[in-house]
Enzyme design. Structure first.
Site, PDB file in Angstrom:
ATOM      1  N   HIS A   1       0.780  -1.232   0.064  1.00  0.00           N
ATOM      2  CA  HIS A   1      -0.087   0.040   0.023  1.00  0.00           C
ATOM      3  C   HIS A   1       0.917   1.151   0.004  1.00  0.00           C
ATOM      4  O   HIS A   1       2.289   1.135   0.046  1.00  0.00           O
ATOM      5  CB  HIS A   1      -1.066   0.067   1.115  1.00  0.00           C
ATOM      6  CG  HIS A   1      -0.454  -0.129   2.599  1.00  0.00           C
ATOM      7  ND1 HIS A   1       0.737   0.657   3.174  1.00  0.00           N
ATOM      8  CD2 HIS A   1      -0.232  -1.184   3.326  1.00  0.00           C
ATOM      9  CE1 HIS A   1       0.975   0.022   4.084  1.00  0.00           C
ATOM     10  NE2 HIS A   1       0.562  -1.219   4.352  1.00  0.00           N
TER      11      HIS A   1
ATOM     12  N   HIS B   1       4.152   1.254   2.318  1.00  0.00           N
ATOM     13  CA  HIS B   1       5.211   0.656   1.470  1.00  0.00           C
ATOM     14  C   HIS B   1       5.872   1.533   0.634  1.00  0.00           C
ATOM     15  O   HIS B   1       7.091   1.604   0.496  1.00  0.00           O
ATOM     16  CB  HIS B   1       4.764  -0.670   1.004  1.00  0.00           C
ATOM     17  CG  HIS B   1       4.299  -1.601   2.111  1.00  0.00           C
ATOM     18  ND1 HIS B   1       2.955  -2.085   1.987  1.00  0.00           N
ATOM     19  CD2 HIS B   1       4.683  -2.494   2.985  1.00  0.00           C
ATOM     20  CE1 HIS B   1       2.811  -3.087   2.961  1.00  0.00           C
ATOM     21  NE2 HIS B   1       4.228  -3.244   3.523  1.00  0.00           N
TER      22      HIS B   1
END
Ligand code: PAF
Length: 275
Positions: free
Chosen positions: A31, A34
């Protein structure tokens, strides 16, 4: 982006890569939190390496290892777009061959808070990250502040084992309503998703109370009151960000940490306190 599916190929790629090399270890289901780590790595290094490995050693027998979201194609596209150079996708049978028996443990830091609710979790994290650091040999390891206890434990391991890597911490990325991004948010149904931002509200209510010179008890009570009905609080406490020792007041650097369950989904979060 180059791919490595085994350790030999990974070592060859990392060994030939331009330095400095920044490394972002992940379990995939990526997501924007990250991707923020990848973007920070991009700003710090000539080569950006990412690993995706759902590490069986850090899941308890009743946890979500089998159900953990796996989204290889979409992860790959996101990493390409974020500017990663090398993606390491190791296989469990190579990292944990029959007879594997060496574990890395950091002691009491790994048994408090998350460690108390998830026995052996952190020993799985430290073992895999030690292995990955030995394979990747990066100059910089990029970690997220959302997993504050994990980051403290990994920094302790790095110091205790003299691993030659700098750690770069990246602030938690949140939805507009405050919910910290997490791969597990996708487990939440509509009602639970509506309740989940109350974990962050609980932390910020407690922080405001501490910063307004309320006692720790009053602050924790305010935090508890801000958590949505229907959620179950596992803990909400004030800790030293390095040792995770419980603090009675926030006079120096301090962190409010919390974990709560929304249905069967357990979420964690934390905020810094400047009181
Ligand atoms: O934070 C995670 O995603 C994991 O714990 C890590 C650091 C990749 C180790 O498996």
């Amino acid at each position: 982006m180059e791919l490595a599916h085994n350790v030999a190929r990974a070592r060859a790629l990392f060994g030939a890569s331009e330095r400095p090399l920044a490394f972002v270890p992940t379990m995939g289901a990526l997501h924007d939190g990250h991707l923020e780590l990848v973007r920070r790595a991009r700003g710090r290094a000539a080569t950006v390496a990412v690993s995706i490995f759902v590490n069986p050693l850090q899941f308890g027998p009743d946890e979500d290892f089998a159900a953990y979201p796996r989204d290889a194609e979409s992860d790959r596209a996101k990493l390409e777009a974020a500017g990663a150079d090398i993606l390491f996708l190791p296989e469990a049978r190579e990292l944990y061959p029959r007879g594997f028996s060496t574990l890395v443990e950091v002691g009491s830091l790994g048994t408090a808070f998350e460690g108390a609710y998830r026995p052996h979790h952190f020993r799985g994290v430290t073992t895999i990250v030690a292995k990955l650091l030995n394979i990747v040999a990066p100059d910089v390891l990029v970690l997220g502040e959302k997993d504050a206890q994990q980051a403290a434990i990994l920094q302790k391991m790095i110091a205790d084992l003299n691993i030659p890597v700098d750690v770069e911490m990246v602030a938690t990325v949140r939805e507009d309503d405050g919910l910290a991004l997490s791969s597990r948010n996708r487990y939440l149904d509509e009602t639970q998703r509506a309740r989940a931002p109350s974990l962050y509200r609980a932390l910020t209510a407690a922080r405001e109370a501490l910063e307004g010179k309320r006692s720790k008890e009053q602050a924790i009570a305010r935090g508890r009151a801000a958590l949505a009905a229907g959620a179950t609080l596992d803990y909400l406490d004030l800790v030293d960000p390095v040792t995770f020792a419980t603090l009675e007041r926030s006079e120096g650097p301090a962190l409010l940490v919390a974990a709560a369950r929304f249905g069967t989904t357990r979420l964690i979060d934390n905020v810094r306190v400047n009181a």
